[in-house]
Design an enzyme around this catalytic site. Structure first.
Site, PDB file in Angstrom:
ATOM      1  N   CYS A   1      -5.222   4.568   3.246  1.00 44.15           N
ATOM      2  CA  CYS A   1      -5.739   5.589   4.165  1.00 44.15           C
ATOM      3  C   CYS A   1      -4.838   6.821   4.224  1.00 44.15           C
ATOM      4  O   CYS A   1      -5.230   7.856   4.772  1.00 44.15           O
ATOM      5  CB  CYS A   1      -5.891   5.005   5.567  1.00 44.15           C
TER       6      CYS A   1
ATOM      7  N   TYR B   1     -12.275 -18.591  -1.846  1.00 38.65           N
ATOM      8  CA  TYR B   1     -12.434 -17.802  -0.624  1.00 38.65           C
ATOM      9  C   TYR B   1     -12.494 -16.320  -1.007  1.00 38.65           C
ATOM     10  O   TYR B   1     -12.169 -15.936  -2.131  1.00 38.65           O
ATOM     11  CB  TYR B   1     -11.262 -18.056   0.338  1.00 38.65           C
ATOM     12  N   ALA B   2     -12.901 -15.504  -0.064  1.00 39.84           N
ATOM     13  CA  ALA B   2     -12.961 -14.066  -0.336  1.00 39.84           C
ATOM     14  C   ALA B   2     -12.666 -13.275   0.945  1.00 39.84           C
ATOM     15  O   ALA B   2     -13.016 -13.711   2.047  1.00 39.84           O
ATOM     16  CB  ALA B   2     -14.330 -13.671  -0.889  1.00 39.84           C
TER      17      ALA B   2
END
Length: 811
Positions: free
Chosen positions: A42, A279-280
Site C-alpha cells: 500500500c 489451505y488458502a
C-alpha cells in the site's frame, strides 16, 4: 511436518511466521516467484510520489531476515508451475538457474494474490504504459519517470490505487487526468460521498473524465496518445492502468480445487480448500460477506494478515478457529481528503436485492467552538426493519478515520442504528463533540425508522414532478440568496409557524436547509399540523454536491497557481470562521467587511467546503473584490478588498449592463411589451430581471387554480383578478375580452410569438422572475399559485439587481 507456502506478502508471510511460532520443529518453505517476500504494497504510490523517500523502508522482511528470525527457508524467483494434490507435490521453476524440480508437502497454503485486469485494448503493451502491483512495477515506473521528461500523465481507473497514484503524480508537478468508466470514483462508496471527492479534482485542477472508456493507445512523436470511445484524445508521457484486479486462481483451478462463483478460491470457515491438506489466504480467496452472507472477494492487506494467523493455527492445532470474514473496511487519502467505506454500499445492496434506507450527516471533526473544526460527511445504509447497520462511509479530514473505525466496529458485531445512538466516544472539545457525528447518524436513522420524519433523497426529488409538490427552503433570506433549489419558496424556520397559511395542505411539502437539521425541525412542525412533509436527506450540501457536473474536463496546460492581483493597502483584518457551517462564515465575513474602509482588505479562514463558492457570490453581490481563494488541508483562506458597493458602475468594478423591468400592470399589451424587451436583452447576453408587483403578479399565475387557504380579502381578490396570462385584458379596446382574443389572433396569423411562448423563451434564456412578497401578502396571492421558477423577494432584492443594471423600466 513439512509446511509449504506459495506466495509471500501479507497472507503468505504472516502464515509462515505464525506457523513457526506454533511449531518450532516443522520444516517450512516459502516460494515467491518475485524477488521480494514481504513489502508495504500500500506504500508503493507514496514511494513513487516521493513521500516515502527511501526504497528500503518499503520492505518488512527480506529472505535473509526471515531465515535468521524464523528459520524459514525462502526461495525467491521460484515459481510454482503446478500442484499435484493426489501425491501432495508441487512443480517449481527456478528462474535463477532455469531448472524445474518437484517438492513434496504435508500441508500446503496458497497465497497467490490477485493479478491486474488488462483489457484487450489496442496498444496496451506500448512502452510507457504501466500497472502497479508490486515492487518491480514500482521500479519500472520510477525508472521511466527518471529517463523521460514526464509532464502529463493519464491514470485509467479511479479506484483507491488509481486515485493515490493521481495524487502522488500531481504532487510531483505532473499534469494528471483520471479516466473512469463509471459515473463516480471509488465505487465502494456511494455517489453522495464520491461527489465530495470529485470537487477536490476541480479545486486541485486535476482532470477527471467520468463515464469515459479507453478505446486504444498509440505511440506518437510527442509521447503517448490515449484514444477514448467518445472520440476524445489525451496526450501523455506516462499512463498508469488501475482498472482493477481479479483473483489469481490459475494454480488452484488447474489442480482441480473448487473455485467460487466470484472467481476466487473456495475455502470453508477454517480457510481450508476443497482438498483437506491445502489451505488458502489473501486476495485469491472467496468467502461469505458477514453482512450479506453472499460470496465475496476482499483485496485488502488487513484481512490477509488476519487470515494468515488463523490459517496457521488451524493447520497446526486442527481446525479449531473459524474465520468470520471481512466487511471490507477500506480508507484512502485523496489530496486533502480522507475517504473510507465499510460494509455494503447502496450499489451492492441494490444488486443483491436487499432493502435499505440511508442517513446522511454533515458535522465537524470536533466541537465547533474549539479552533480547527473541519466538516466531514458521514453516511450509513441500514435495514428499515430492525435498524441493522449494513454499510457506512465517511469523507472528511481530521477524525474521519476514527469515525469510520467506530462504524466498522458496530457493523462487524452485527450492531444497529440504536447502538450508534448509545456508542461511547472519548469526548473533549479538541477531539469530538458531546453528540459525536456517529451518534448523530444514529439519531437521524432512528427518527426515520420510527416515523418521526419522512426523508427524501436527492434522486427521488429530481424524479418528482415539481408541479405536484411545494418546495420550501427554511434557511435565512441571506442564505437563500446564495444557495437554494430552483422553484423553492423561502420561509425561514423561525417564521414558519406564523406563515403556515402560505403552504397548502393538499399537496406534499419538501423542506430543506443547509445540512438537514433545520429541515428536520420544520418537518416536525408541519407533520404535527397535518401536512404531508419530507425532509431532504443531507440538505442542500448533499443536493448541490451531487447535482453539479461531476467531471472536470477543463484541463490546465500548466500547474502554475493563479496569482492574486496587486493592490490593496491600509488596514488588513483577519477573521476566523473555521468550524462554522453555512451561513456562519458569510455572516462573519459581512460583519468584518462592514468595519473596513474602501481599499482595505480582509482575510477570512473557514472550513465549510461550500464557502469556496459562496465567498465569490457574496463578493459580487455586495460590490467587494475577491482577491484570491486558497484551499489547503481543509482550510479555506479568502482575501477580499472593500469595494464601493456598486457606486459608479457594476459591483464587480466594471460597467453594469444588466436590465431590470418592474411589471406593475396585468394588461396583455403591457405584459407583451415587458417580455419582448426582456427576451431581446437576454438574447444579447444581458442579465435580465423581471420584478412583478401588485397587478403584475397576475401575469405569472398558473393557468390552473391551485387550492390554497385564504382569508376573505384574499378570496375576493382571487375572484376579481385574472388567473394567469391567458385571462389578461387589453389596456384599451378590450371590449369584454373580444379585444384580447383579436390581438392574440392577429399575432398568430402574423406568426408573432404569444405571450406564453415569450415567457417560456425568457425562462430558457435565463431571465429571472421575482415576485414581490409584500404585494403577494396584500393581495392574498400564495407562492403555489405562481409559475415554477418564480423567486419570492422584496424591494432589497430588486434594488440589488437594479444596481447591477444600466436600464431600469417600469411597465
Amino acid at each position: 511436518m513439512k509446511y509449504m507456502i506459495i506466495g509471500g506478502v501479507a497472507g503468505g508471510a504472516s502464515t509462515a511466521a505464525r506457523l513457526r511460532r506454533l511449531d518450532e520443529q516443522a520444516e517450512i518453505i516459502l516460494f515467491e516467484k518475485g524477488e521480494y517476500i514481504s513489502y508495504a504494497n500500500c506504500g508503493l504510490p507514496y514511494y513513487i510520489g516521493g513521500v516515502i523517500e527511501e526504497r528500503e523502508r518499503l520492505f518488512v522482511q527480506t529472505p535473509e531476515s526471515f531465515k535468521a528470525r524464523f528459520n524459514i527457508e525462502v526461495r525467491i524467483k521460484s515459481e510454482v508451475k503446478a500442484i499435484e494434490p493426489e501425491n501432495k507435490q508441487v512443480v517449481i521453476k527456478d528462474w535463477a538457474t532455469g531448472k524445474t524440480y518437484r517438492e513434496s508437502f504435508d500441508k500446503l497454503v496458497l497465497s497467490p494474490g490477485a493479478e491486474p485486469v488488462l483489457p484487450p485494448w489496442e496498444g496496451i503493451r506500448t512502452e510507457g504504459i504501466f500497472t502497479l502491483r508490486n515492487v518491480a512495477d514500482t521500479d519500472r515506473i520510477k525508472a521511466w519517470a527518471g529517463r523521460q521528461e514526464v509532464k502529463k500523465a493519464v491514470v485509467v481507473g479511479a479506484g483507491f490505487i488509481g486515485l493515490e497514484m493521481a495524487e502522488n503524480l500531481h504532487e510531483l508537478g505532473i499534469q494528471v487526468t483520471v479516466v473512469e468508466m463509471a459515473d463516480q470514483v471509488m465505487t465502494p462508496v456511494d455517489f453522495e460521498i464520491a461527489a465530495v471527492v470529485h470537487q477536490q479534482f476541480k479545486d486541485r485542477k486535476v482532470g477527471l473524465l467520468l463515464q469515459e472508456a479507453v478505446a486504444a493507445f498509440c505511440k506518437t512523436e510527442n509521447g503517448l496518445q490515449v484514444e477514448l470511445k467518445s472520440g476524445k484524445t489525451l496526450q501523455a508521457d506516462l499512463v498508469i492502468l488501475s482498472i482493477g484486479v481479479r483473483p489469481d486462481n490459475r494454480l488452484a483451478k488447474e489442480a482441480g480445487l473448487k473455485i467460487g462463483e466470484t472467481g476466487g478460491i473456495w475455502v470453508n470457515e477454517y480457510l481450508q480448500t476443497s482438498h483437506p491438506d491445502i489451505y488458502a489466504v489473501g486476495d485469491a480467496i472467496e468467502f461469505p460477506h458477514p453482512v450479506s452472507g453472499r460470496p465475496s472477494l476482499s483485496f485488502l492487506a488487513g484481512p490477509a494478515n488476519k487470515q494468515g494467523r488463523i490459517c496457521a493455527e488451524n493447520i497446526v492445532d486442527g481446525n479449531i478457529r473459524p474465520y468470520k470474514g471481512a466487511i471490507g473496511t477500506a480508507i484512502a487519502k485523496v489530496f486533502d481528503l480522507t475517504v473510507g467505506a465499510t460494509g455494503l454500499s447502496a450499489r451492492v445492496l441494490e444488486r443483491l436485492g436487499i432493502t435499505w434506507q440511508e442517513a446522511i450527516v454533515h458535522a465537524g471533526s470536533h466541537a465547533g467552538y474549539y479552533p480547527g473544526s473541519i466538516p466531514m460527511t458521514l453516511k450509513i445504509n441500514f435495514s428499515p426493519e430492525d435498524g441493522k447497520l449494513l454499510g457506512a462511509q465517511v469523507v472528511g479530514m481530521d477524525g474521519a478515520d476514527k469515525r469510520l473505525e467506530m462504524l466498522a466496529a458496530v457493523i462487524r458485531t452485527g450492531g444497529s442504528v440504536q447502538d450508534l445512538m448509545e456508542l461511547d466516544q472519548a469526548y473533549a472539545p479538541p477531539f469530538s463533540s458531546a453528540k459525536d457525528p456517529v451518534n448523530m447518524l444514529g439519531f437521524v436513522a432512528d427518527n426515520r425508522m420510527r416515523g418521526k420524519v419522512k426523508m427524501i433523497g436527492w434522486k427521488e426529488l429530481e424524479a418528482w414532478d415539481k408541479n405536484t409538490l411545494t418546495l420550501v427552503n427554511v434557511c435565512s433570506e441571506e442564505e437563500c440568496e446564495l444557495n437554494t433549489i430552483e422553484g423553492a419558496v423561502n420561509i425561514p424556520l423561525n417564521e414558519l409557524r406564523e406563515r403556515l397559511g402560505e403552504l397548502p395542505k393538499g399537496r406534499p411539502v419538501v423542506v430543506f436547509c443547509a445540512v438537514g437539521l433545520r429541515g428536520y425541525i420544520a418537518a416536525r412542525i408541519l407533520m404535527q399540523r397535518g401536512y404531508e412533509v419530507y425532509n431532504l436527506s443531507g440538505g442542500l450540501k448533499t443536493y448541490k454536491a451531487v447535482t453539479v457536473r461531476q467531471s472536470n474536463e477543463i484541463l490546465p496546460e500548466t500547474l502554475q497557481k493563479e496569482q492574486s492581483r496587486s493592490g490593496g493597502g491600509g488596514r488588513h483584518l483577519t477573521v476566523d470562521a473555521c468550524g462554522l457551517q453555512c451561513p456562519g462564515p458569510v455572516m462573519k465575513l459581512k460583519s468584518g467587511m462592514e468595519g473596513l474602509k474602501i481599499g482595505e482588505r480582509l482575510e477570512i479562514t473557514a472550513t465549510d467546503p461550500g464557502f469556496v463558492r459562496d465567498v465569490g457570490s457574496w463578493a459580487k453581490m455586495t460590490g467587494n473584490r475577491l482577491v484570491q481563494v486558497v484551499q489547503e488541508k481543509g482550510i479555506i483562506t479568502a482575501t477580499l478588498e472593500k469595494g464601493e458597493g456598486g457606486q459608479g458602475g457594476g459591483k464587480d468594478g466594471v460597467s453594469a449592463d444588466g436590465k431590470t423591468i418592474v411589471v406593475f400592470s396585468d394588461d396583455l399589451d403591457r405584459a407583451l411589451a415587458s417580455f419582448v424587451i426582456a427576451d431581446g436583452a437576454a438574447s444579447a447576453g444581458r442579465k435580465v430581471t423581471l420584478f412583478f408587483t401588485f397587478w403584475g403578479l397576475n401575469v405569472i399565475k398558473r393557468k390552473a387554480t391551485v387550492p390554497v387557504k385564504k382569508d376573505m380579502a384574499g378570496k375576493l381578490f382571487g375572484m376579481m383578478l385574472p388567473s394567469g396570462s391567458r385571462k389578461l385584458a387589453l389596456s384599451k379596446l378590450n371590449l369584454g375580452g373580444i379585444g384580447s382574443r383579436m390581438m392574440r389572433g392577429m399575432m398568430k396569423n402574423k406568426k408573432i410569438d404569444s405571450l406564453e411562448t415569450l415567457m417560456e423563451q425568457a425562462k430558457a434564456n435565463g431571465v429571472e422572475f421575482i415576485a414581490c412578497r409584500m404585494s403577494m401578502e396584500v393581495m392574498g396571492i400564495k407562492a403555489e399559485e405562481l409559475l415554477d421558477g418564480v423567486k419570492i423577494g422584496g424591494v432589497a432584492t430588486y434594488l440589488e439587481r437594479a444596481e447591477q443594471a444600466n436600464i431600469n423600466l417600469f411597465i
